[in-house]
Design a protein around this motif. Structure first.
Motif, short mmCIF file in Angstrom:
data_model
loop_
_atom_site.label_atom_id
_atom_site.label_comp_id
_atom_site.label_asym_id
_atom_site.label_seq_id
_atom_site.Cartn_x
_atom_site.Cartn_y
_atom_site.Cartn_z
N PHE A 101 0.84 -1.19 0.00
CA PHE A 101 0.00 0.00 0.00
C PHE A 101 0.88 1.25 0.00
O PHE A 101 1.15 1.84 1.03
N PRO A 102 1.37 1.62 -1.16
CA PRO A 102 2.38 2.67 -1.27
C PRO A 102 1.85 4.06 -0.95
O PRO A 102 0.66 4.34 -1.07
N GLN A 103 2.77 4.92 -0.56
CA GLN A 103 2.46 6.32 -0.35
C GLN A 103 3.50 7.15 -1.09
O GLN A 103 4.55 6.64 -1.48
N ALA A 104 3.19 8.41 -1.28
CA ALA A 104 4.03 9.24 -2.14
C ALA A 104 5.41 9.51 -1.55
O ALA A 104 6.38 9.69 -2.28
N PHE A 105 5.52 9.55 -0.23
CA PHE A 105 6.78 9.95 0.38
C PHE A 105 7.36 8.84 1.22
O PHE A 105 6.65 8.02 1.78
N GLY A 106 8.68 8.82 1.33
CA GLY A 106 9.39 7.78 2.08
C GLY A 106 10.88 8.02 2.01
O GLY A 106 11.32 9.16 1.75
N PRO A 107 11.68 7.00 2.17
CA PRO A 107 13.14 7.18 2.09
C PRO A 107 13.57 7.56 0.68
O PRO A 107 14.68 8.05 0.48
N TRP A 108 12.71 7.34 -0.30
CA TRP A 108 13.00 7.72 -1.69
C TRP A 108 12.67 9.18 -1.97
O TRP A 108 12.79 9.63 -3.10
N GLY A 109 12.25 9.94 -0.94
CA GLY A 109 11.85 11.32 -1.16
C GLY A 109 10.36 11.42 -1.40
O GLY A 109 9.59 10.61 -0.91
N TYR A 110 9.95 12.41 -2.17
CA TYR A 110 8.53 12.62 -2.47
C TYR A 110 8.34 12.46 -3.97
O TYR A 110 8.94 13.18 -4.77
N VAL A 111 7.48 11.52 -4.37
CA VAL A 111 7.21 11.27 -5.79
C VAL A 111 5.89 11.93 -6.17
O VAL A 111 4.84 11.57 -5.64
N GLY A 112 5.96 12.92 -7.06
CA GLY A 112 4.75 13.59 -7.52
C GLY A 112 4.70 15.05 -7.13
O GLY A 112 4.21 15.39 -6.06
N THR A 113 5.20 15.92 -8.00
CA THR A 113 5.21 17.35 -7.68
C THR A 113 3.80 17.92 -7.59
O THR A 113 3.53 18.79 -6.76
N ALA A 114 2.88 17.43 -8.45
CA ALA A 114 1.51 17.94 -8.42
C ALA A 114 0.82 17.53 -7.11
O ALA A 114 0.12 18.34 -6.48
N LEU A 115 1.02 16.30 -6.70
CA LEU A 115 0.41 15.82 -5.45
C LEU A 115 0.99 16.57 -4.26
O LEU A 115 0.28 16.91 -3.32
N ALA A 116 2.30 16.84 -4.30
CA ALA A 116 2.94 17.57 -3.21
C ALA A 116 2.33 18.96 -3.07
O ALA A 116 2.05 19.43 -1.96
N ALA A 117 2.08 19.63 -4.21
CA ALA A 117 1.51 20.97 -4.16
C ALA A 117 0.05 20.98 -3.73
O ALA A 117 -0.44 21.96 -3.18
N GLU A 118 -0.63 19.86 -3.94
CA GLU A 118 -2.05 19.79 -3.60
C GLU A 118 -2.29 19.33 -2.17
O GLU A 118 -3.09 19.93 -1.45
N GLN A 119 -1.60 18.27 -1.74
CA GLN A 119 -1.88 17.69 -0.44
C GLN A 119 -0.67 17.65 0.50
O GLN A 119 -0.84 17.47 1.70
N GLY A 120 0.52 17.76 -0.05
CA GLY A 120 1.70 17.68 0.80
C GLY A 120 1.80 16.35 1.50
O GLY A 120 1.47 15.30 0.94
#
Length: 364
Positions: free
Chosen positions: A123-142
């Protein structure tokens, strides 16, 4: 270069519970180590070759990256109904069957239950030890971006299982009794599987996670990410520390060393604005450093090596799990008569993660 990977527990880097493959690895022989070494089967193959991944492209999403990795179905065993190994044989299905057999199936979704899963993988999530994947998602929900997962209410199995008192106090009396019995039945089944059928999965989960976090190319990309973040005005040695810092500031995670049973409240407008700025910087630096591309390429390589070397043992574990699940379903009527209705809230449960109380973001 060959090396023995039997070192730290998987995701020792994170310091809390995430998702992404979380966990305290359970050893098959437990404390009986001497007897195990003398009489039991040899441990899993743990010697792998350090991969050279170069500059792989960044994944379109964490889900896309994990879906192509060979260990993901094993990590999702028991948690996902479409892992391809034991479709439908999930803790959620067992919990629902238990509540139905008790005569209170209509309350199944309102009764939290315990389950230990490698949430991050399944059950993956956008952020983790790999950083944050998804600039649009980061700007929308952080860092408030949801990770989904199994369990009642989408919060993941085990949510609320660590809270003091009765987690079923809002249910009618009869439903409370049924929920308490099913809680204990699920807890016992879950612990038994992690000690037996899933022990090989949990052990390899720890091996893979440790090797990825200690990989030289991943460390190099992490240093590049940290330098980029410093230019953006944020100081952090790695992305895992950064998202925990952000969620702690939002009140979504307790400060280090503190525990709380109170559910987190919504962030203020100022807090939300700040955490989105943090997430956007994280996402941009993840891209510029190729951190996510390196992480998932390295992880995929190690997963392939470990699965190939231990395929027979993994498949045997899956067969054992499926047999145990079928047996447990048949035993539910008897178990409901003999099991205590007082939920056992103290124990070695890890709330449900590549997490997983709401599983903190943990890499699978």
């Amino acid at each position: 270069m060959n090396r023995d990977t039997r070192r730290l527990p998987r995701h020792a880097w994170k310091g809390t519970m995430m998702p992404i493959r979380t966990g305290l690895g359970l050893v098959i022989c437990g404390l009986a180590l001497a007897a195990c070494a003398a009489n039991g089967p040899k441990g899993p193959a743990a010697t792998v070759t350090t991969p050279a991944v170069g500059h792989p492209p960044a994944p379109s999403s964490v889900a896309a990256a994990m879906s192509s990795e060979v260990f993901t179905p094993y990590a999702a065993l028991g948690a996902s109904d479409n892992d391809g190994l034991a479709p439908g044989d999930t803790y959620d299905a067992l919990h629902t069957a238990c509540m139905n057999d008790a005569g209170y199936g209509q309350y199944a979704a309102a009764a939290p239950y315990p389950a230990r899963t490698n949430r991050g993988l399944g059950f993956p999530q956008a952020f983790g030890p790999w950083g944050y994947v998804g600039t649009a998602l980061a700007a929308e929900q952080g860092f408030l971006a949801g990770s989904g997962g199994p369990g009642p209410g989408g919060g993941g199995p085990g949510q609320g299982s660590g809270a003091p008192g009765n987690p079923f106090s809002t249910l009618p009396t009869g439903a409370q009794q049924a929920a308490g019995k099913c809680f204990n039945i699920l807890e016992n089944f879950n612990n038994a599987q992690f000690a037996h059928s899933m022990s090989i999965i949990e052990t390899l989960n720890n091996y893979i996670s440790t090797d990825v976090i200690q990989d030289g190319e991943f460390k190099k990309a992490t240093r590049a990410w940290s330098a980029c973040m410093a230019k953006e005005g944020f100081s952090s040695p790695d992305p895992s520390s950064f998202w925990q810092q952000a969620l702690t500031a939002l009140g979504q995670l307790p400060p280090p060393g503190q525990n709380t049973s109170s559910p987190p409240g919504p962030p203020t407008e100022a807090q939300n604005k700040q955490q989105i700025a943090m997430a956007v910087a994280d996402a941009n630096c993840t891209l510029s450093s190729d951190l996510a591309g390196v992480y998932f390429a390295v992880q995929a390589n190690y997963e392939q090596q470990f699965v190939s070397a231990n395929k027979q043992a993994l498949d045997a574990g899956v067969r054992e799990y499926k047999a145990a699940f079928a047996k447990e379903l048949k035993a539910l009527p008897t178990l409901l008569q003999t099991t205590s209705a007082t939920p056992n809230l103290i124990g070695p449960l890890r709330p449900g993660h590549h997490g997983t109380a709401k599983p903190s973001p943990s890499p699978s």
